[in-house]
Design an enzyme around this catalytic site. Structure first.
Site, PDB file in Angstrom:
ATOM      1  N   HIS A  47       1.124  -1.214  -0.073  1.00 26.12           N
ATOM      2  CA  HIS A  47       0.150  -0.028   0.079  1.00 26.12           C
ATOM      3  C   HIS A  47       0.844   1.090  -0.198  1.00 26.12           C
ATOM      4  O   HIS A  47       2.124   1.158   0.363  1.00 26.12           O
ATOM      5  CB  HIS A  47      -0.826  -0.053   1.198  1.00 26.12           C
ATOM      6  CG  HIS A  47      -1.928  -1.199   1.477  1.00 26.12           C
ATOM      7  ND1 HIS A  47      -3.081  -1.014   2.087  1.00 26.12           N
ATOM      8  CD2 HIS A  47      -2.051  -2.243   0.637  1.00 26.12           C
ATOM      9  CE1 HIS A  47      -3.769  -1.957   1.811  1.00 26.12           C
ATOM     10  NE2 HIS A  47      -3.142  -2.781   0.978  1.00 26.12           N
ATOM     11  N   GLU A  49       0.986   3.596   1.765  1.00 26.96           N
ATOM     12  CA  GLU A  49       1.587   3.959   3.148  1.00 26.96           C
ATOM     13  C   GLU A  49       2.569   3.050   3.626  1.00 26.96           C
ATOM     14  O   GLU A  49       3.851   3.904   4.185  1.00 26.96           O
ATOM     15  CB  GLU A  49       0.404   4.122   4.121  1.00 26.96           C
ATOM     16  CG  GLU A  49      -0.955   4.981   4.013  1.00 26.96           C
ATOM     17  CD  GLU A  49      -2.043   4.054   3.288  1.00 26.96           C
ATOM     18  OE1 GLU A  49      -3.233   4.293   3.536  1.00 26.96           O
ATOM     19  OE2 GLU A  49      -1.560   3.252   2.457  1.00 26.96           O
ATOM     20  N   CYS A  77      -6.192   1.870   6.036  1.00 26.69           N
ATOM     21  CA  CYS A  77      -6.946   0.494   6.344  1.00 26.69           C
ATOM     22  C   CYS A  77      -6.284   0.158   7.781  1.00 26.69           C
ATOM     23  O   CYS A  77      -5.262   0.798   8.239  1.00 26.69           O
ATOM     24  CB  CYS A  77      -6.433  -0.565   5.498  1.00 26.69           C
ATOM     25  SG  CYS A  77      -4.933  -1.100   5.198  1.00 26.69           S
ATOM     26  N   CYS A  80      -2.458  -0.615   7.415  1.00 26.02           N
ATOM     27  CA  CYS A  80      -1.583   0.772   7.475  1.00 26.02           C
ATOM     28  C   CYS A  80      -1.645   1.370   8.650  1.00 26.02           C
ATOM     29  O   CYS A  80      -0.736   1.966   9.278  1.00 26.02           O
ATOM     30  CB  CYS A  80      -1.935   1.592   6.240  1.00 26.02           C
ATOM     31  SG  CYS A  80      -1.615   0.535   4.653  1.00 26.02           S
TER      32      CYS A  80
END
Length: 152
Positions: A47, A49, A77, A80
Site C-alpha cells: 500500500h 502508506e 486501512c 496501514c
C-alpha cells in the site's frame, strides 16, 4: 496533499488503485513519496502508506519516524494504521474517508485504541473531494471496461 494526489495519479496510470502517500519530517523536508503497488509488486502489503514508511525509514536510517507526518489520499486501512503506530509517526493527514475499510475513523478507530503504546494524531478531509473524485473515476472506468483487471 497535492503531491500525494500526484502519486495517486501515477498509481491509476499503472492500473493500481489510486492512493498516494508522503512522509514529511518535522522540519518540513519531504522524506518519501509512494503510491499503491500491490499488483505490480505481487505484494498485498504494498500500500502507498507502507511503501512511504519504508522509504522514509531508509532515508532516516531508522524504523522509528518520530516527529514525521504521513499525508495520504485515502483513509488508512487497519494494516496501514497499525504500521503508522509502530513507526511512531507523530500524525497522519488523509483526504477521502474510506467507508468500506477505513480504520482511522470510518469503520474502526485503530489509532485510538488504548492497547497501542504510541498515539498518532489524525486529521481527515483534506482535499477530500479531489481525492474521492480520483478514486471514483478509477472505479467507474474499470466498471466500463467490464472489470477486466479485477486483481486490485
Amino acid at each position: 496533499m497535492r503531491l500525494a494526489l500526484d502519486q495517486a495519479r501515477l498509481a491509476a496510470a499503472q492500473g493500481e488503485v489510486p492512493v498516494g502517500a508522503l512522509v514529511v519530517a518535522a522540519d518540513g523536508r519531504l522524506l518519501a513519496r509512494a503510491h499503491n503497488r500491490p499488483v505490480a509488486l505481487h505484494d498485498p502489503t504494498a500500500h502507498a502508506e507502507v511503501l512511504a514508511l519504508r522509504a522514509a525509514g531508509a532515508a532516516l536510517g531508522n524504523y522509528r519516524l518520530g516527529g514525521c507526518v504521513l499525508v495520504v489520499t485515502l483513509e488508512p486501512c487497519a494494516m496501514c494504521a497499525a504500521a503508522l503506530a509502530h513507526a511512531r509517526l507523530a500524525g497522519v493527514v488523509y483526504g477521502a474517508a474510506d467507508r468500506l475499510a477505513g480504520a482511522v475513523s470510518s469503520c474502526a478507530e485503530t489509532l485510538d485504541q488504548p492497547f497501542l503504546q504510541h498515539r498518532v494524531w489524525h486529521m481527515g478531509g483534506v482535499l477530500a473531494a479531489d481525492c474521492a473524485a480520483l478514486l471514483r473515476a478509477f472505479f467507474e472506468a474499470r466498471r466500463e471496461r467490464g472489470g477486466e483487471d479485477r486483481h486490485a
